[in-house]
Design a protein around this motif. Sequence first.
Motif, PDB file in Angstrom:
ATOM      1  N   GLU A   1      15.588  13.927  -1.885  1.00  0.00           N
ATOM      2  CA  GLU A   1      14.468  13.515  -1.484  1.00  0.00           C
ATOM      3  C   GLU A   1      13.944  12.443  -0.679  1.00  0.00           C
ATOM      4  O   GLU A   1      15.175  11.934  -1.465  1.00  0.00           O
ATOM      5  CB  GLU A   1      13.316  13.956  -2.737  1.00  0.00           C
ATOM      6  CG  GLU A   1      12.368  13.650  -2.205  1.00  0.00           C
ATOM      7  CD  GLU A   1      11.931  14.160  -3.943  1.00  0.00           C
ATOM      8  OE1 GLU A   1       9.980  13.731  -3.977  1.00  0.00           O
ATOM      9  OE2 GLU A   1      12.294  14.781  -4.745  1.00  0.00           O
ATOM     10  N   PHE A   2      13.328  11.718  -0.344  1.00  0.00           N
ATOM     11  CA  PHE A   2      12.743  10.231   0.101  1.00  0.00           C
ATOM     12  C   PHE A   2      11.120  10.081   0.235  1.00  0.00           C
ATOM     13  O   PHE A   2      10.674  11.147   0.515  1.00  0.00           O
ATOM     14  CB  PHE A   2      13.286   9.259   0.827  1.00  0.00           C
ATOM     15  CG  PHE A   2      13.138   9.674   2.240  1.00  0.00           C
ATOM     16  CD1 PHE A   2      13.601  11.082   3.140  1.00  0.00           C
ATOM     17  CD2 PHE A   2      12.183   8.645   2.321  1.00  0.00           C
ATOM     18  CE1 PHE A   2      13.193  11.179   4.579  1.00  0.00           C
ATOM     19  CE2 PHE A   2      11.770   8.746   4.337  1.00  0.00           C
ATOM     20  CZ  PHE A   2      12.201  10.321   4.753  1.00  0.00           C
ATOM     21  N   SER A   3      10.980   9.052  -0.057  1.00  0.00           N
ATOM     22  CA  SER A   3       9.134   9.211   0.307  1.00  0.00           C
ATOM     23  C   SER A   3       9.507   7.585   1.102  1.00  0.00           C
ATOM     24  O   SER A   3       9.804   6.662   0.396  1.00  0.00           O
ATOM     25  CB  SER A   3       8.158   9.240  -0.640  1.00  0.00           C
ATOM     26  OG  SER A   3       8.716   8.061  -2.167  1.00  0.00           O
ATOM     27  N   HIS A   4       8.321   7.588   1.613  1.00  0.00           N
ATOM     28  CA  HIS A   4       7.786   6.096   1.962  1.00  0.00           C
ATOM     29  C   HIS A   4       6.418   5.998   2.970  1.00  0.00           C
ATOM     30  O   HIS A   4       6.192   7.056   2.939  1.00  0.00           O
ATOM     31  CB  HIS A   4       8.967   6.095   4.146  1.00  0.00           C
ATOM     32  CG  HIS A   4       8.310   5.191   4.931  1.00  0.00           C
ATOM     33  ND1 HIS A   4       8.885   3.982   4.052  1.00  0.00           N
ATOM     34  CD2 HIS A   4       7.721   4.106   5.757  1.00  0.00           C
ATOM     35  CE1 HIS A   4       8.318   2.537   4.833  1.00  0.00           C
ATOM     36  NE2 HIS A   4       8.282   2.891   5.964  1.00  0.00           N
ATOM     37  N   GLN A   5       5.838   5.309   2.333  1.00  0.00           N
ATOM     38  CA  GLN A   5       4.448   4.807   1.993  1.00  0.00           C
ATOM     39  C   GLN A   5       3.572   6.536   1.826  1.00  0.00           C
ATOM     40  O   GLN A   5       2.829   6.441   2.441  1.00  0.00           O
ATOM     41  CB  GLN A   5       4.248   4.483   4.043  1.00  0.00           C
ATOM     42  CG  GLN A   5       4.282   3.196   4.250  1.00  0.00           C
ATOM     43  CD  GLN A   5       4.380   2.295   5.458  1.00  0.00           C
ATOM     44  OE1 GLN A   5       3.863   3.344   6.569  1.00  0.00           O
ATOM     45  NE2 GLN A   5       4.984   1.264   5.254  1.00  0.00           N
TER      46      GLN A   5
ATOM     47  N   SER B   1      -0.337   8.968  -8.755  1.00  0.00           N
ATOM     48  CA  SER B   1      -0.333   7.792 -10.007  1.00  0.00           C
ATOM     49  C   SER B   1       0.734   6.613  -9.212  1.00  0.00           C
ATOM     50  O   SER B   1       0.801   5.433  -9.740  1.00  0.00           O
ATOM     51  CB  SER B   1       0.358   8.008 -10.672  1.00  0.00           C
ATOM     52  OG  SER B   1       1.286   8.610 -11.348  1.00  0.00           O
ATOM     53  N   SER B   2       1.980   6.951  -8.222  1.00  0.00           N
ATOM     54  CA  SER B   2       2.551   6.369  -8.016  1.00  0.00           C
ATOM     55  C   SER B   2       2.275   5.266  -6.704  1.00  0.00           C
ATOM     56  O   SER B   2       2.650   4.337  -6.169  1.00  0.00           O
ATOM     57  CB  SER B   2       3.784   7.016  -7.719  1.00  0.00           C
ATOM     58  OG  SER B   2       3.328   7.603  -6.263  1.00  0.00           O
ATOM     59  N   PHE B   3       0.489   5.949  -6.169  1.00  0.00           N
ATOM     60  CA  PHE B   3       0.086   4.996  -4.807  1.00  0.00           C
ATOM     61  C   PHE B   3       0.357   3.643  -5.297  1.00  0.00           C
ATOM     62  O   PHE B   3      -0.186   3.591  -6.330  1.00  0.00           O
ATOM     63  CB  PHE B   3      -1.095   5.703  -4.875  1.00  0.00           C
ATOM     64  CG  PHE B   3      -0.900   6.805  -3.729  1.00  0.00           C
ATOM     65  CD1 PHE B   3      -0.324   7.742  -4.103  1.00  0.00           C
ATOM     66  CD2 PHE B   3      -1.669   6.979  -2.470  1.00  0.00           C
ATOM     67  CE1 PHE B   3      -0.302   8.921  -3.225  1.00  0.00           C
ATOM     68  CE2 PHE B   3      -1.176   8.317  -2.022  1.00  0.00           C
ATOM     69  CZ  PHE B   3      -0.851   9.156  -2.175  1.00  0.00           C
ATOM     70  N   GLN B   4       0.486   2.673  -4.871  1.00  0.00           N
ATOM     71  CA  GLN B   4      -0.059   1.057  -4.487  1.00  0.00           C
ATOM     72  C   GLN B   4      -1.466   0.799  -4.600  1.00  0.00           C
ATOM     73  O   GLN B   4      -2.254   1.557  -3.624  1.00  0.00           O
ATOM     74  CB  GLN B   4       0.743   0.316  -3.917  1.00  0.00           C
ATOM     75  CG  GLN B   4       2.518   0.400  -3.533  1.00  0.00           C
ATOM     76  CD  GLN B   4       3.140   0.373  -5.684  1.00  0.00           C
ATOM     77  OE1 GLN B   4       2.125  -0.556  -5.889  1.00  0.00           O
ATOM     78  NE2 GLN B   4       3.341   1.147  -6.119  1.00  0.00           N
TER      79      GLN B   4
END
Length: 424
Positions: free
Chosen positions: A240-244, A330-333
């Motif tokens: 798994e990975f996430s980007h923006q 909650s992880s959003f910037q």
Amino acid sequence: MNAVQFYPLFLEASNVTIDSRKIEKNNIFFAFSGTNFNAAISAKDAINKGALAVIVEDEDFADASQNIFYVPSTLRFLQELAIHHRNQLQIPIIGLTGSNGKTTTKELIHAVLSRKFKVQYTVGNLNNHIGVPLTILSIKPEHEMAVIEMGANHQKEIEMLCTISQPNYGYITNFGKAHLEGFGGLEGVIKGKSELYDYLKSHHQTILVNENDPIQLQKTRGYQPKITFGGAGSDYHFQEFSHQNYVGLSFNAHIAQSKLTGNYNFTNLCAAASLGFHFGIDFLEIKSAIENYVPTNMRSQIVEKDGKTLILDTYNANPSSMAASLQNFSSFQGTKTIVIGDMLELGVESHHEHEHILQLARSLNFDQIITVGKNFLELNAADSIGFENSAELADFLKLNKIKSKNILLKGSRGIALEKVLEFI
């Protein structure tokens, strides 16, 4: 008139519908009646619109000379016709259920498998005792496989839908706190959803298993045939990975970046990719399918509006999906406001589950908490703003704009939070 006798006429039809407003030439119209409406009165009008045949359950409106046929139950006849049609099909059918993520997973599986095959699939949310037979009857000779979504809010419903769709492959996305009132608690949910496993096992069909899910592992231990993903020793293993704020997966150093938000969508991507591999589709095609899929169904949908990032997840909500959405958001910037609507069909667990979600929201330190619905309203404290319904919230937003850069809208279908979107 029975389904076998009617079947040759069905094969001549272009489509089957239960909506008199959508009748087109060469359709078959099933006149479903409600408590206060006799749909059979529309039978002759349907024929005048070009319908090939009409099925009614009121003998007074039957006229075989005009292809208006009487049956004791339009619903039962629709189901029997679907079963007979399914028995003629020689294509694999993938059955799908679960507490959360059914529709997104179905859409992803369809996107991946369509890279190689002509695939029919459940349109929208037609996943119940009417929608499943309609989807089966929409399968045409050119289709090479089908993906059938099955929803349920009580036990024995998945069992019944399996007798209609007769899946060759099956996948349960997860077992969560959805429809607790109808299922009688979480154990009832597990038992009800597992009816798909029961069908597949009794007919020696293939189960797709997420080996990171202990319930799926336990329910399928020792069974074959199955396709597995998630574990180190699984048939397919993804990272798994996430980007923006978007989630994706990687396989052997290749990356597929989706347009979905939420790490809870990672397993949905894995399920689609695993079935793609099983049916001989290479990863570059799987990657393209994943990256080109754009959610437009109010599920994990990101909307950019006036410099703000909105997460539109308003099609449904239960305690499991709500908690996952809040934790992901909650992880959003940047600054963050949540607009959360009541979670319906929870029965005696409703007060406790709404209280738990509010406690979780407060612990995640969002800049603003807005609730919609009577259940949340009863529990609101000074640190949140509450409204009884979406209309009241809309009136508030006309005068009080949300200032946060990121906004999450999450609630059950009955709350219809998407109605406030234009005022944000």
